[in-house]
Design an enzyme around this catalytic site. Sequence first.
Site, short mmCIF file in Angstrom:
data_model
loop_
_atom_site.label_atom_id
_atom_site.label_comp_id
_atom_site.label_asym_id
_atom_site.label_seq_id
_atom_site.Cartn_x
_atom_site.Cartn_y
_atom_site.Cartn_z
N HIS A 150 0.86 -1.20 0.00
CA HIS A 150 0.00 0.00 0.00
C HIS A 150 0.89 1.24 0.00
O HIS A 150 1.33 1.72 1.04
CB HIS A 150 -0.92 -0.02 1.23
CG HIS A 150 -2.03 0.98 1.16
ND1 HIS A 150 -3.35 0.63 1.29
CD2 HIS A 150 -2.03 2.33 0.98
CE1 HIS A 150 -4.11 1.70 1.20
NE2 HIS A 150 -3.32 2.76 1.02
N HIS A 157 -9.97 0.72 -0.30
CA HIS A 157 -9.76 1.53 0.89
C HIS A 157 -11.02 1.45 1.75
O HIS A 157 -12.10 1.89 1.32
CB HIS A 157 -9.52 2.99 0.52
CG HIS A 157 -8.12 3.30 0.12
ND1 HIS A 157 -7.58 2.89 -1.08
CD2 HIS A 157 -7.14 4.01 0.75
CE1 HIS A 157 -6.32 3.33 -1.17
NE2 HIS A 157 -6.03 4.01 -0.06
N GLU A 207 -10.86 2.97 7.33
CA GLU A 207 -9.84 3.93 7.78
C GLU A 207 -10.51 5.06 8.55
O GLU A 207 -10.13 5.36 9.68
CB GLU A 207 -9.06 4.48 6.59
CG GLU A 207 -7.99 5.49 6.97
CD GLU A 207 -7.29 6.10 5.78
OE1 GLU A 207 -6.24 6.72 5.98
OE2 GLU A 207 -7.79 5.97 4.64
#
Length: 369
Positions: free
Chosen positions: A19, A208, A211
């Site tokens: 990443h 994603h 987060e």
Amino acid sequence: MSHPLTLDDIRRAPKVLLHDHLDGGLRPETVVELAEAVGYTGLPARHPAELGTWFRDAADSGALERYLETFSHTVAVMQTREALERVAAECAEDLAADGVVYAEVRYAPELHLEQGLSLDEVVEAVLEGFRIGQERAAAQGRPIIVGTLLTAMRHAARSLEIAELAVRYRDVGVVGFDIAGAEAGYPPTRHLDAFEYMSRENAHFTIHAGEAFGLPSIWEALQWCGADRLGHGVRIVDDIEHLRAEGGGSEVRMGRLANYVRDQRVPLEMCPSSNVQTGAAPSIAEHPIGMLRELRFRVTVNTDNRLQSGTSLSEEFFKLSTAFGYGWDDLEWFTVNAMKSAFLPFDERLSLINGRIKPGFAQLKWATQ
């Protein structure tokens, strides 16, 4: 082990990075030089050292949205074929110099069209840059393999187009697909057609998730979209509860989603420094990676944006080693996790594990006893 691991020790280890954003890893001096070349006058500082400090300070806001604003400056200078080739070549060289033997670097082709490049021309420029950088690194005795992830912006409507682009170039260096950007208000299910297309094409993708938004983001990425990996996924800890046990101490109770993520060995692409900067974790010492390592989740360690975080993969490992007392066995465990989770064919992953990673760590263990 006779002494704690040093940063120099860790730089010698063969590492794997899953990443890392291309537009978040530029050298400050390159940003300045490219800005001068294209006439971009919006930089907040003109001296490389001052600019590097500005990026780090601006990213230390504790909010993902503010963190993402810093990319307007790097993207602005990455609008020509020459700039994209240079940035990609330097990225490969910098990662190799840090001891990375395999990396997957992601970027959003749709963000690099302002000077007239087509999506295909953007991809071809980046691939050529990585080819050049890999050749230079090999000539310096630091061979590295770099795969590319094509990212679609979750607030835009080009994800299917970018997914098709990823499949079109998958035999020449593009290894997968991703979506990125602010999570709140832009769930991954908005891009379901792109993920379904990738699945039909037997192609790999990460999302994603978890987060800034939490468990719903993770659940949708896995159960609706079918993600192979989770970009960050740090909020899976919201489904893990610490309870007091009889006689003192504590026990861990995991919810159904956390159990599923662990049982299915879903790789978590965690980025400690970045997670602290965006407020996804309070500090390195309190980062959920420590608990998730103990619980044997498929955790990997990553950089996210080396420019904004002022970091490298070696530095991320060093911070974790300092905070949690990790030694070579722990770092090897994280690295093998990452290599197992890479979007490479099985035999190529196995070759790197048995040919470079395990022998490299064995040598370091012996040398530092």
